[in-house]
Design a protein around this motif. Structure first.
Motif, PDB file in Angstrom:
ATOM      1  N   UNK A  68       0.525  -0.953  -0.220  1.00  0.00           N
ATOM      2  CA  UNK A  68       0.135   0.585  -0.031  1.00  0.00           C
ATOM      3  C   UNK A  68       1.165   1.280   0.195  1.00  0.00           C
ATOM      4  N   UNK A  69       2.142   1.244   0.358  1.00  0.00           N
ATOM      5  CA  UNK A  69       2.885   2.292   1.300  1.00  0.00           C
ATOM      6  C   UNK A  69       3.776   2.391  -0.357  1.00  0.00           C
ATOM      7  N   UNK A  70       3.919   1.269  -0.991  1.00  0.00           N
ATOM      8  CA  UNK A  70       4.641   1.612  -1.946  1.00  0.00           C
ATOM      9  C   UNK A  70       3.535   1.837  -4.104  1.00  0.00           C
ATOM     10  N   UNK A  71       2.617   1.383  -3.794  1.00  0.00           N
ATOM     11  CA  UNK A  71       1.567   2.035  -4.502  1.00  0.00           C
ATOM     12  C   UNK A  71       0.995   3.966  -4.075  1.00  0.00           C
ATOM     13  N   UNK A  72       0.972   3.988  -2.744  1.00  0.00           N
ATOM     14  CA  UNK A  72       1.155   5.206  -2.329  1.00  0.00           C
ATOM     15  C   UNK A  72       2.493   6.411  -2.858  1.00  0.00           C
ATOM     16  N   UNK A  73       3.467   5.217  -3.777  1.00  0.00           N
ATOM     17  CA  UNK A  73       5.109   6.476  -3.873  1.00  0.00           C
ATOM     18  C   UNK A  73       6.220   6.431  -2.893  1.00  0.00           C
ATOM     19  N   UNK A  74       5.667   6.027  -1.958  1.00  0.00           N
ATOM     20  CA  UNK A  74       7.099   6.069  -0.599  1.00  0.00           C
ATOM     21  C   UNK A  74       8.299   4.900  -1.230  1.00  0.00           C
ATOM     22  N   UNK A  75       9.165   5.490  -1.658  1.00  0.00           N
ATOM     23  CA  UNK A  75      10.113   5.334  -1.816  1.00  0.00           C
ATOM     24  C   UNK A  75      11.087   3.391  -1.529  1.00  0.00           C
ATOM     25  N   UNK A  76      11.128   3.943  -0.314  1.00  0.00           N
ATOM     26  CA  UNK A  76      11.288   2.303   1.126  1.00  0.00           C
ATOM     27  C   UNK A  76      10.347   1.294  -0.267  1.00  0.00           C
ATOM     28  N   UNK A  77       9.707   1.420  -0.239  1.00  0.00           N
ATOM     29  CA  UNK A  77       8.035   0.926  -0.258  1.00  0.00           C
ATOM     30  C   UNK A  77       8.650  -0.044  -1.584  1.00  0.00           C
ATOM     31  N   UNK A  78       8.927   1.349  -2.497  1.00  0.00           N
ATOM     32  CA  UNK A  78       8.794   0.854  -3.617  1.00  0.00           C
ATOM     33  C   UNK A  78       9.668  -0.016  -4.411  1.00  0.00           C
ATOM     34  N   UNK A  79      11.288   0.478  -3.401  1.00  0.00           N
ATOM     35  CA  UNK A  79      12.514  -0.490  -3.678  1.00  0.00           C
ATOM     36  C   UNK A  79      12.362  -1.766  -3.118  1.00  0.00           C
ATOM     37  N   UNK A  80      11.008  -2.257  -2.032  1.00  0.00           N
ATOM     38  CA  UNK A  80      11.037  -3.367  -1.836  1.00  0.00           C
ATOM     39  C   UNK A  80       9.910  -4.371  -2.768  1.00  0.00           C
ATOM     40  N   UNK A  81       9.160  -3.406  -3.591  1.00  0.00           N
ATOM     41  CA  UNK A  81       8.005  -3.684  -4.671  1.00  0.00           C
ATOM     42  C   UNK A  81       8.954  -4.802  -5.622  1.00  0.00           C
ATOM     43  N   UNK A  82       9.600  -2.727  -5.804  1.00  0.00           N
ATOM     44  CA  UNK A  82      11.234  -3.589  -7.572  1.00  0.00           C
ATOM     45  C   UNK A  82      12.181  -4.500  -7.321  1.00  0.00           C
ATOM     46  N   UNK A  83      12.481  -4.734  -6.173  1.00  0.00           N
ATOM     47  CA  UNK A  83      13.096  -6.404  -5.740  1.00  0.00           C
ATOM     48  C   UNK A  83      12.093  -7.696  -5.521  1.00  0.00           C
ATOM     49  N   UNK A  84      10.901  -7.696  -5.146  1.00  0.00           N
ATOM     50  CA  UNK A  84       9.739  -8.429  -5.296  1.00  0.00           C
ATOM     51  C   UNK A  84       9.813  -9.034  -6.628  1.00  0.00           C
ATOM     52  N   UNK A  85       9.464  -8.036  -7.025  1.00  0.00           N
ATOM     53  CA  UNK A  85       8.857  -8.189  -8.691  1.00  0.00           C
ATOM     54  C   UNK A  85       9.842  -9.044  -9.571  1.00  0.00           C
ATOM     55  N   UNK A  86      11.881  -8.390  -9.062  1.00  0.00           N
ATOM     56  CA  UNK A  86      12.940  -9.147  -9.844  1.00  0.00           C
ATOM     57  C   UNK A  86      12.827 -10.304  -9.608  1.00  0.00           C
ATOM     58  N   UNK A  87      12.320 -10.330  -8.198  1.00  0.00           N
ATOM     59  CA  UNK A  87      12.672 -11.996  -7.575  1.00  0.00           C
ATOM     60  C   UNK A  87      11.667 -13.326  -8.048  1.00  0.00           C
ATOM     61  N   UNK A  88      10.687 -12.735  -8.303  1.00  0.00           N
ATOM     62  CA  UNK A  88       9.206 -13.820  -8.732  1.00  0.00           C
ATOM     63  C   UNK A  88       8.861 -13.296 -10.018  1.00  0.00           C
ATOM     64  N   UNK A  89       9.422 -12.213 -11.051  1.00  0.00           N
ATOM     65  CA  UNK A  89       9.157 -12.082 -12.100  1.00  0.00           C
ATOM     66  C   UNK A  89      10.377 -13.201 -13.159  1.00  0.00           C
TER      67      UNK A  89
END
Length: 318
Positions: A228-249
């Motif tokens: 939710x924080x990543x979706x709202x533009x939180x910078x650290x949240x986005x870093x976590x989301x990007x790396x989650x996407x990297x591993x799962x992708x």
């Protein structure tokens, strides 16, 4: 009258039941609590009693049913119909589930691993659109999976086929998985794994971030809060989301290269992030998959929710 089938989804807190048509239409469903006391010795008798009660109330006999299918945690011998090592059920020794249920009810019984039957459910009546080649990945407290190839579940030589959560993907800062290995997919893409990533990147993050504040303050954070924080533009949240996407992708790209299913279906609690999850995942997947596969293997969100288990279990009968 056409015979019906019964699906049972056995879990650590509840047991879900459904009566379905042979076409997979749910006609009736109910649930009871799972009594794991006394080494889980009440579970099968409770299942039998609940089925007998429901059949009586609906005026049905064993002749009205083609069979019963069940999904269960633990190590399953699907030919013998036994379960062992389902520790959240308190089943530490071999449980002769098939023998007990067939003796009591006189209806043919079939059983498989709970992640496998969820895969069958999504393949049959969900996002898999009844295609014979579908892979199901469930992102919950852990990461489970099931592989359907040529219309058949892949069990493997030792019964561990489809253990997608234990593919090793993290070579950056791998942590130890519950299985004992380092860097499993489960450690970075499960609900717990997403929190692991947040704590990892918070240690080196120096900018402004609400997620960083929550972690530094010792507050509880969940995968949902992080996304939710990543979706709202939180910078650290986005870093976590990007790396989650990297591993799962990358994991999905490897699955696609190996099996080329029509769909890799993502389910489980984490998949509630919906299109937000799918967008980042799809981008990484397309960057890493064999180019000729992109058009034929799609990544999709699961459609059946909590019904995947009972529907897939029922399909074991067919």
């Amino acid at each position: 009258m056409s015979q019906k089938i019964i699906g049972i989804d056995l879990g650590g807190t509840s047991i879900k039941f459904a009566i379905l048509s042979k076409d997979g239409e749910v006609q009736d469903k109910w649930s009871i609590g799972t009594n794991i006391l006394d080494e889980g010795s009440h579970i099968v008798p409770d299942i039998i009693a609940s089925l007998k009660q429901r059949m009586d109330s609906l005026g049905l006999t064993k002749d009205d049913f083609l069979g019963i299918g069940m999904g269960s945690p633990g190590a399953i011998n699907h030919e013998m119909g036994t379960v062992v090592g389902a520790y959240n059920l308190n089943w530490k020794t071999v449980q002769p589930v098939k023998e007990q249920i067939e003796t009591a009810l006189g209806i043919p019984f079939f059983i498989d691993n709970d992640a496998n039957v969820a895969a069958l459910g999504e393949k049959w009546k969900g996002a898999g659109e009844n295609d014979p080649d579908v892979v199901f990945v469930t992102l919950g407290t852990g990461v489970g999976g099931g592989v359907v190839a040529g219309g058949n579940l892949i069990h493997g030589a030792g019964g561990a086929g489809g253990e997608i959560g234990h593919m090793v993907v993290d070579f950056d800062q791998p942590i130890r998985c519950t299985c004992g290995k380092l860097g499993c997919l489960e450690t970075v893409t499960s609900a717990t794994g997403i929190v692991n990533l947040a704590r990892r990147y918070a240690q080196v993050y120096a900018g402004e971030s609400k997620l960083k504040q929550l972690i530094d303050n010792g507050d509880d954070v969940s995968a949902k809060v992080i996304f939710d924080l990543a979706k709202a533009g939180d910078d650290l949240g986005q870093i976590v989301y990007d790396n989650f996407s990297r591993y799962l992708g990358i994991a999905c790209a490897n699955i696609a290269c190996l099996l080329n299913p029509s769909a890799i279906v993502i389910g489980g609690g984490v998949s509630a992030a919906g299109d937000f999850l799918l967008n980042g995942l799809d981008e990484v997947y397309k960057e890493n998959v064999f180019p000729q596969i992109v058009g034929s293997t799609k990544i999709k969100l699961a459609q059946l929710g909590n019904d995947a288990g009972i529907i897939g279990a029922a399909s074991l009968v067919l």
